[in-house]
Structure formats: structure tokens, C-alpha cells
Scaffold this motif. Structure first.
Motif, PDB file in Angstrom:
ATOM      1  N   MET A   1      89.683 115.853  56.852  1.00 28.90           N
ATOM      2  CA  MET A   1      88.713 115.403  56.964  1.00 28.90           C
ATOM      3  C   MET A   1      88.558 114.673  55.844  1.00 28.90           C
ATOM      4  SD  MET A   1      85.056 117.243  56.699  1.00 28.90           S
ATOM      5  CE  MET A   1      84.809 116.838  58.115  1.00 28.90           C
ATOM      6  N   ALA A   2      87.748 113.236  56.039  1.00 26.38           N
ATOM      7  CA  ALA A   2      87.535 112.444  55.171  1.00 26.38           C
ATOM      8  C   ALA A   2      86.912 113.581  53.897  1.00 26.38           C
ATOM      9  CB  ALA A   2      87.136 110.940  55.305  1.00 26.38           C
ATOM     10  N   THR A   3      86.721 112.494  52.275  1.00 29.85           N
ATOM     11  CA  THR A   3      85.275 113.255  51.880  1.00 29.85           C
ATOM     12  C   THR A   3      84.485 112.028  52.063  1.00 29.85           C
ATOM     13  OG1 THR A   3      87.477 113.752  50.469  1.00 29.85           O
ATOM     14  CG2 THR A   3      85.161 112.830  49.437  1.00 29.85           C
ATOM     15  N   VAL A   4      82.802 112.473  51.546  1.00 37.16           N
ATOM     16  CA  VAL A   4      82.407 111.884  51.299  1.00 37.16           C
ATOM     17  C   VAL A   4      81.659 111.511  50.587  1.00 37.16           C
ATOM     18  CG1 VAL A   4      79.730 111.236  52.182  1.00 37.16           C
ATOM     19  CG2 VAL A   4      81.204 112.639  54.197  1.00 37.16           C
ATOM     20  N   TYR A   5      81.329 110.153  49.559  1.00 39.37           N
ATOM     21  CA  TYR A   5      80.987 110.009  48.301  1.00 39.37           C
ATOM     22  C   TYR A   5      79.838 110.393  48.081  1.00 39.37           C
ATOM     23  CZ  TYR A   5      85.863 109.545  48.049  1.00 39.37           C
ATOM     24  OH  TYR A   5      87.067 109.608  47.479  1.00 39.37           O
ATOM     25  N   VAL A   6      78.566 109.986  47.265  1.00 39.45           N
ATOM     26  CA  VAL A   6      77.312 109.809  47.020  1.00 39.45           C
ATOM     27  C   VAL A   6      76.755 108.740  46.512  1.00 39.45           C
ATOM     28  CG1 VAL A   6      74.908 111.022  47.244  1.00 39.45           C
ATOM     29  CG2 VAL A   6      76.996 111.961  48.771  1.00 39.45           C
ATOM     30  N   ARG A   7      76.024 108.442  46.201  1.00 36.73           N
ATOM     31  CA  ARG A   7      75.346 106.962  45.235  1.00 36.73           C
ATOM     32  C   ARG A   7      74.224 107.142  45.378  1.00 36.73           C
ATOM     33  NH1 ARG A   7      76.534 104.108  41.476  1.00 36.73           N
ATOM     34  NH2 ARG A   7      75.552 102.129  41.267  1.00 36.73           N
ATOM     35  N   PHE A   8      73.134 107.142  43.920  1.00 38.00           N
ATOM     36  CA  PHE A   8      72.195 106.733  44.509  1.00 38.00           C
ATOM     37  C   PHE A   8      71.273 105.566  43.471  1.00 38.00           C
ATOM     38  CE2 PHE A   8      72.196 111.702  44.770  1.00 38.00           C
ATOM     39  CZ  PHE A   8      71.324 111.446  45.677  1.00 38.00           C
ATOM     40  N   GLN A   9      71.278 104.548  44.157  1.00 42.51           N
ATOM     41  CA  GLN A   9      71.490 103.393  43.252  1.00 42.51           C
ATOM     42  C   GLN A   9      69.600 102.322  44.091  1.00 42.51           C
ATOM     43  OE1 GLN A   9      74.677 101.542  45.074  1.00 42.51           O
ATOM     44  NE2 GLN A   9      73.345 100.518  46.723  1.00 42.51           N
ATOM     45  N   GLY A  10      69.713 101.329  43.070  1.00 40.86           N
ATOM     46  CA  GLY A  10      68.561 100.819  43.252  1.00 40.86           C
ATOM     47  C   GLY A  10      68.520  99.613  44.312  1.00 40.86           C
ATOM     48  N   THR A  11      67.635  99.364  44.672  1.00 36.75           N
ATOM     49  CA  THR A  11      68.223  98.023  46.084  1.00 36.75           C
ATOM     50  C   THR A  11      67.532  96.942  46.347  1.00 36.75           C
ATOM     51  OG1 THR A  11      65.456  98.567  46.287  1.00 36.75           O
ATOM     52  CG2 THR A  11      66.790 100.077  47.744  1.00 36.75           C
ATOM     53  N   VAL A  12      67.476  96.799  44.655  1.00 33.90           N
ATOM     54  CA  VAL A  12      67.877  94.803  43.993  1.00 33.90           C
ATOM     55  C   VAL A  12      68.842  94.744  43.012  1.00 33.90           C
ATOM     56  CG1 VAL A  12      66.676  93.621  42.508  1.00 33.90           C
ATOM     57  CG2 VAL A  12      65.038  95.227  43.358  1.00 33.90           C
ATOM     58  N   ARG A  13      69.530  93.916  43.684  1.00 32.67           N
ATOM     59  CA  ARG A  13      70.826  93.448  43.144  1.00 32.67           C
ATOM     60  C   ARG A  13      70.648  92.951  41.148  1.00 32.67           C
ATOM     61  NH1 ARG A  13      75.828  92.827  45.886  1.00 32.67           N
ATOM     62  NH2 ARG A  13      75.648  93.004  47.815  1.00 32.67           N
ATOM     63  N   HIS A  14      71.416  94.015  40.070  1.00 32.68           N
ATOM     64  CA  HIS A  14      70.920  93.349  38.740  1.00 32.68           C
ATOM     65  C   HIS A  14      71.774  92.095  39.048  1.00 32.68           C
ATOM     66  CE1 HIS A  14      72.416  93.021  34.886  1.00 32.68           C
ATOM     67  NE2 HIS A  14      71.871  94.255  34.559  1.00 32.68           N
TER      68      HIS A  14
END
Length: 127
Positions: free
Chosen positions: A1-14
Motif C-alpha cells: 500500500m502506498a504511503t499517503v503524504y499530507v501538506r497544509f499550504q496556502g492557495t496563493v503561490r509565493h
């Protein structure tokens, strides 16, 4: 089973092209002097907790975030790091109070891995 990765990020590009992560966004509000005393206390206490709880990738590999070596490199939690992910809610509350939109993103293939430990990966996004 593949590892799931989680990221919390803004919706506007830097301006450099990446979507800033939750910690970057809150720390930016702090640098701008925008946080209330309670928010700043939360930020400091929890940043200290995160720094003690897991490794800072750039302390292990000084070039992990180097823009020339690893352009656009960003960190993702492993979904198994629930004790870390659970603590992000307070950061999200701060961002929401300041009108900063932040989203949770999940992927089994977030990019080319340039750093990995038991809790996280740093990847260079594909494309």
C-alpha cells in the motif's frame, strides 16, 4: 500500500512559485507583527514543540531547501505522523482569523524525495 503524504499550504503561490506551507504562513504573520498576544504565544510554544518533536531537514542536510540544488522543495507530513498533524489545527485557526486561506493536500506521489525521516519528506514537486 502506498504511503499517503499530507501538506497544509496556502492557495496563493509565493513569488518564487511555491505554495507556502502552514508554518511559513503563520511565521510570516508573526514577522509582520500581525498576531495577537495569544496567537504569538501559541505560535512560539507550538513551534518550540515541533522543533523538539521532529528533525528540521535543513539541520540534517543543509542544501535540502537550496533553490538551485532542489528548486521548489517543500515538506510533507507522512499521514502516519498523526501526533504532528493534529497540532496543525491551531495554526489553521490563526490563519483563518487573518483571512489567509490554507488547504490540506494529500498525495501518494508529491514529487522527487530529497529528504525523508519517519515523520516527513521533503520533495521537489514534479513539473
Amino acid at each position: 500500500m502506498a504511503t499517503v503524504y499530507v501538506r497544509f499550504q496556502g492557495t496563493v503561490r509565493h513569488e518564487r512559485g511555491f505554495f507556502p506551507g502552514v508554518f511559513w504562513l503563520v511565521n510570516r504573520l508573526a514577522r509582520d507583527g500581525a498576531l495577537t498576544a495569544a496567537q504569538e504565544r501559541f505560535r512560539r510554544e507550538n513551534n518550540d514543540w515541533f522543533n523538539a518533536a521532529y528533525v528540521t531537514p535543513s539541520e540534517v542536510d543543509p542544501v535540502v531547501y537550496d533553490r538551485e540544488v532542489n528548486p521548489g522543495a517543500v515538506a510533507w507530513f507522512k499521514s502516519s505522523a498523526t501526533h504532528l498533524i493534529e497540532r496543525v489545527d491551531g495554526y489553521l485557526e490563526i490563519l483563518s482569523a487573518h483571512g489567509v486561506v490554507c488547504e490540506r493536500v494529500e498525495s501518494t506521489d508529491p514529487g522527487r524525495v530529497v529528504y525523508e525521516d519517519e515523520h516527513q519528506v521533503v520533495v521537489v514537486p514534479r513539473g
